[in-house]
Design an enzyme around this catalytic site. Structure first.
Site, PDB file in Angstrom:
ATOM      1  N   LYS A   1      -8.324   6.774 -19.226  1.00 24.13           N
ATOM      2  CA  LYS A   1      -8.654   7.279 -20.560  1.00 24.13           C
ATOM      3  C   LYS A   1      -7.456   7.100 -21.495  1.00 24.13           C
ATOM      4  O   LYS A   1      -6.989   6.002 -21.669  1.00 24.13           O
ATOM      5  CB  LYS A   1      -9.118   8.735 -20.438  1.00 24.13           C
ATOM      6  CG  LYS A   1     -10.109   8.990 -19.277  1.00 24.13           C
ATOM      7  CD  LYS A   1     -11.431   8.283 -19.433  1.00 24.13           C
ATOM      8  CE  LYS A   1     -12.279   8.272 -18.155  1.00 24.13           C
ATOM      9  NZ  LYS A   1     -12.470   9.561 -17.502  1.00 24.13           N
TER      10      LYS A   1
ATOM     11  N   TYR B   1     -15.770  17.689 -15.025  1.00 22.57           N
ATOM     12  CA  TYR B   1     -16.215  16.286 -15.094  1.00 22.57           C
ATOM     13  C   TYR B   1     -17.295  16.024 -14.032  1.00 22.57           C
ATOM     14  O   TYR B   1     -17.136  16.420 -12.863  1.00 22.57           O
ATOM     15  CB  TYR B   1     -14.996  15.379 -14.861  1.00 22.57           C
ATOM     16  CG  TYR B   1     -15.305  13.913 -14.842  1.00 22.57           C
ATOM     17  CD1 TYR B   1     -15.599  13.230 -16.018  1.00 22.57           C
ATOM     18  CD2 TYR B   1     -15.302  13.195 -13.656  1.00 22.57           C
ATOM     19  CE1 TYR B   1     -15.887  11.876 -16.010  1.00 22.57           C
ATOM     20  CE2 TYR B   1     -15.582  11.836 -13.635  1.00 22.57           C
ATOM     21  CZ  TYR B   1     -15.875  11.182 -14.817  1.00 22.57           C
ATOM     22  OH  TYR B   1     -16.156   9.845 -14.788  1.00 22.57           O
TER      23      TYR B   1
ATOM     24  N   ASP C   1      -6.848  19.481 -14.525  1.00 18.90           N
ATOM     25  CA  ASP C   1      -7.252  18.149 -14.974  1.00 18.90           C
ATOM     26  C   ASP C   1      -7.003  18.111 -16.476  1.00 18.90           C
ATOM     27  O   ASP C   1      -7.727  18.719 -17.258  1.00 18.90           O
ATOM     28  CB  ASP C   1      -8.728  17.906 -14.633  1.00 18.90           C
ATOM     29  CG  ASP C   1      -9.191  16.489 -14.992  1.00 18.90           C
ATOM     30  OD1 ASP C   1      -8.540  15.852 -15.843  1.00 18.90           O
ATOM     31  OD2 ASP C   1     -10.210  16.047 -14.432  1.00 18.90           O
TER      32      ASP C   1
ATOM     33  N   ARG D   1       0.850  -1.197   0.000  1.00 17.78           N
ATOM     34  CA  ARG D   1       0.000   0.000   0.000  1.00 17.78           C
ATOM     35  C   ARG D   1       0.882   1.243   0.000  1.00 17.78           C
ATOM     36  O   ARG D   1       0.587   2.239  -0.648  1.00 17.78           O
ATOM     37  CB  ARG D   1      -0.969   0.004   1.198  1.00 17.78           C
ATOM     38  CG  ARG D   1      -1.750   1.300   1.290  1.00 17.78           C
ATOM     39  CD  ARG D   1      -3.041   1.252   2.117  1.00 17.78           C
ATOM     40  NE  ARG D   1      -3.018   0.380   3.264  1.00 17.78           N
ATOM     41  CZ  ARG D   1      -2.351   0.602   4.397  1.00 17.78           C
ATOM     42  NH1 ARG D   1      -1.631   1.703   4.549  1.00 17.78           N
ATOM     43  NH2 ARG D   1      -2.400  -0.258   5.390  1.00 17.78           N
TER      44      ARG D   1
HETATM   45  C1  LIG Z   1     -12.936  10.052 -16.266  1.00 18.35           C
HETATM   46  C2  LIG Z   1     -12.506  11.382 -15.757  1.00 18.35           C
HETATM   47  C3  LIG Z   1     -12.244  11.585 -14.399  1.00 18.35           C
HETATM   48  C4  LIG Z   1     -12.431  10.488 -13.373  1.00 18.35           C
HETATM   49  O1  LIG Z   1     -11.564   9.425 -13.582  1.00 18.35           O
HETATM   50  P1  LIG Z   1     -11.910   7.881 -13.247  1.00 18.35           P
HETATM   51  O2  LIG Z   1     -10.680   7.186 -13.697  1.00 18.35           O
HETATM   52  O3  LIG Z   1     -13.142   7.520 -14.015  1.00 18.35           O
HETATM   53  O4  LIG Z   1     -12.138   7.797 -11.781  1.00 18.35           O
HETATM   54  C5  LIG Z   1     -11.815  12.840 -14.006  1.00 18.35           C
HETATM   55  N1  LIG Z   1     -11.665  13.857 -14.893  1.00 18.35           N
HETATM   56  C6  LIG Z   1     -11.925  13.692 -16.202  1.00 18.35           C
HETATM   57  C7  LIG Z   1     -11.766  14.839 -17.134  1.00 18.35           C
HETATM   58  C8  LIG Z   1     -12.356  12.459 -16.683  1.00 18.35           C
HETATM   59  O5  LIG Z   1     -12.629  12.292 -17.985  1.00 18.35           O
END
Ligand SMILES: *Cc1c(COP(=O)(O)O)cnc(C)c1O
Length: 380
Positions: free
Chosen positions: A195, A98, A170, A46
């Site tokens: 992603k 998001y 982000d 962890r």
């Molecule tokens: C998908 C996404 C998130 C969250 O990520 P997860 O891996 O689904 O928890 C945060 N910000 C953006 C822009 C995203 O597309």
């Protein structure tokens, strides 16, 4: 070394024992200590795991930061970053953020004494006006989900520096291939590695990248204290994804540009959002701060929600699915899928209707993707 070379090679040379060109997957919970009070840098997975460490070094090189901290999801990374705040603190955040991030803020973190103001961060004056004495963090998503709004990060960095705010970007939609937020003044870059970075719809993951040693130390402390850590296998697969990131992103962007241009010309299409179109309101900022416009396109049809439903149910290559950023093209209905947690009034205030369709343009043949859209839209 150029960034492309860093994407491919990361921080791993070759396994010293075997010469294996890829690092092993250290699927392990604990480590044998040579004697009391000593370890080889690893005590419990962890807190630290060799495969996770390879991924974190790879991510840091890819993003051009000194440190990276990997998490079990993008949301776990987002949550960890908010732990820099204390009860009573205030955050200014992009309004088109998001949906899962605004749910975390509005339904969970408000219970712990944090407050949030959402503004259109494409407008630096609106951001400066929203800053209060208790504001501690500026949270910007660019391009945004689902409207692909673009924020001028240098302008944000100036506001953040003036008010001593921690500035988080982000950068999930842009990836390190197309945007370098740390070079533009961000303190922390957030990625949902689910992603583009992993890229093949094969895992859920997240990461924070930063230059500041103290922020890195705090995020590592959150990582081991809260425990939202990615598995060694997921780390390894994310690493493989990063190796081909630049090649995939080039194709995603080429295909998205062609799809956006096709949609913009179509008589049944009311509007198209893609930062690579000259009609995009922040096209010039995007062209100046990004090295490419990535693979996400949103559009609305003149026929509204009914027409949108027809298209989404009749696309064949674009798979109707919640995610984005994978090699397979996907179509999403933000109002009922990714942004269902955002109240309708708020969605409309942000500028997206129930008829909005979001495309994650994959790396298939652009001709095939356009043919698929053509047949689905023709019946709408
Ligand atoms: C998908 C996404 C998130 C969250 O990520 P997860 O891996 O689904 O928890 C945060 N910000 C953006 C822009 C995203 O597309």
């Amino acid at each position: 070394m150029n960034r492309e070379t860093k994407f491919v090679h990361g921080a791993f040379d070759a396994d010293p024992e075997t010469g294996a060109i890829l690092p092993p997957i250290h699927q392990v919970a604990t480590y044998v200590l040579p004697e009391l009070g000593k370890n080889k840098g690893f005590d419990y997975s962890r807190a630290v795991n060799p495969t996770r460490q390879y991924l974190e070094r790879h991510l840091a090189l890819a993003e051009g930061g000194a440190h990276a901290v990997a998490f079990a999801s993008g949301m776990a990374a987002a949550d960890a970053a908010t732990k820099l705040l204390e009860s009573g603190d205030h955050m200014v955040c992009s309004d088109d953020v998001y949906g899962g991030v605004s749910r975390l803020f509005n339904q969970i973190l408000v219970k712990y004494g944090l407050t949030f103001t959402y503004v259109n961060t494409s407008d630096p004056d609106a951001v400066a006006a929203a800053v209060r004495p208790e504001t501690k963090m500026l949270w910007v998503e660019t391009p945004t989900n689902p409207l692909l709004k673009v924020t001028d990060l240098s302008a944000m960095a100036e506001i953040a520096a003036h008010h001593k705010l921690t500035f988080l970007v982000d950068s999930t939609f842009a990836t390190p291939v197309f945007l370098r937020p740390l070079e533009l003044g961000a303190d922390i870059v957030l990625h949902s590695t689910t992603k583009y970075l992993s890229g093949h719809n094969q895992l859920i993951g997240g990461a924070l990248v930063m230059n500041d040693d103290a922020i890195a130390e705090q995020m590592r402390f959150m990582q081991k204290s809260i425990g939202a850590v990615p598995s060694p296998l997921d780390c390894w697969m994310t690493m493989l994804g990063i190796k081909t990131l630049h090649v995939r992103m080039q194709r995603h962007a080429e295909n998205a540009q062609r799809v956006a241009e096709f949609l913009e010309e179509h008589e049944k299409v009311a509007s198209v959002s893609y930062p690579g179109l000259s009609s995009h309101p922040q096209h010039e900022i995007a062209a100046a701060q990004m090295l490419g416009f990535s693979g996400m396109v949103s559009f609305a049809l003149r026929g509204g929600l009914d027409a949108a439903e027809h298209v989404m149910n009749n696309l064949k290559l674009f798979r109707l699915a919640e995610s984005l950023g994978a090699v397979e093209s996907m179509v999403t209905h933000p109002a009922t899928m990714t942004h269902a947690a955002v109240p309708k009034m708020e969605r409309e205030a942000r500028g997206f209707s129930d008829g909005l369709i979001r495309l994650s343009v994959g790396i298939e043949s652009a001709d095939d993707l356009i043919a698929d859209l053509k047949q689905a839209i023709s019946g709408a």
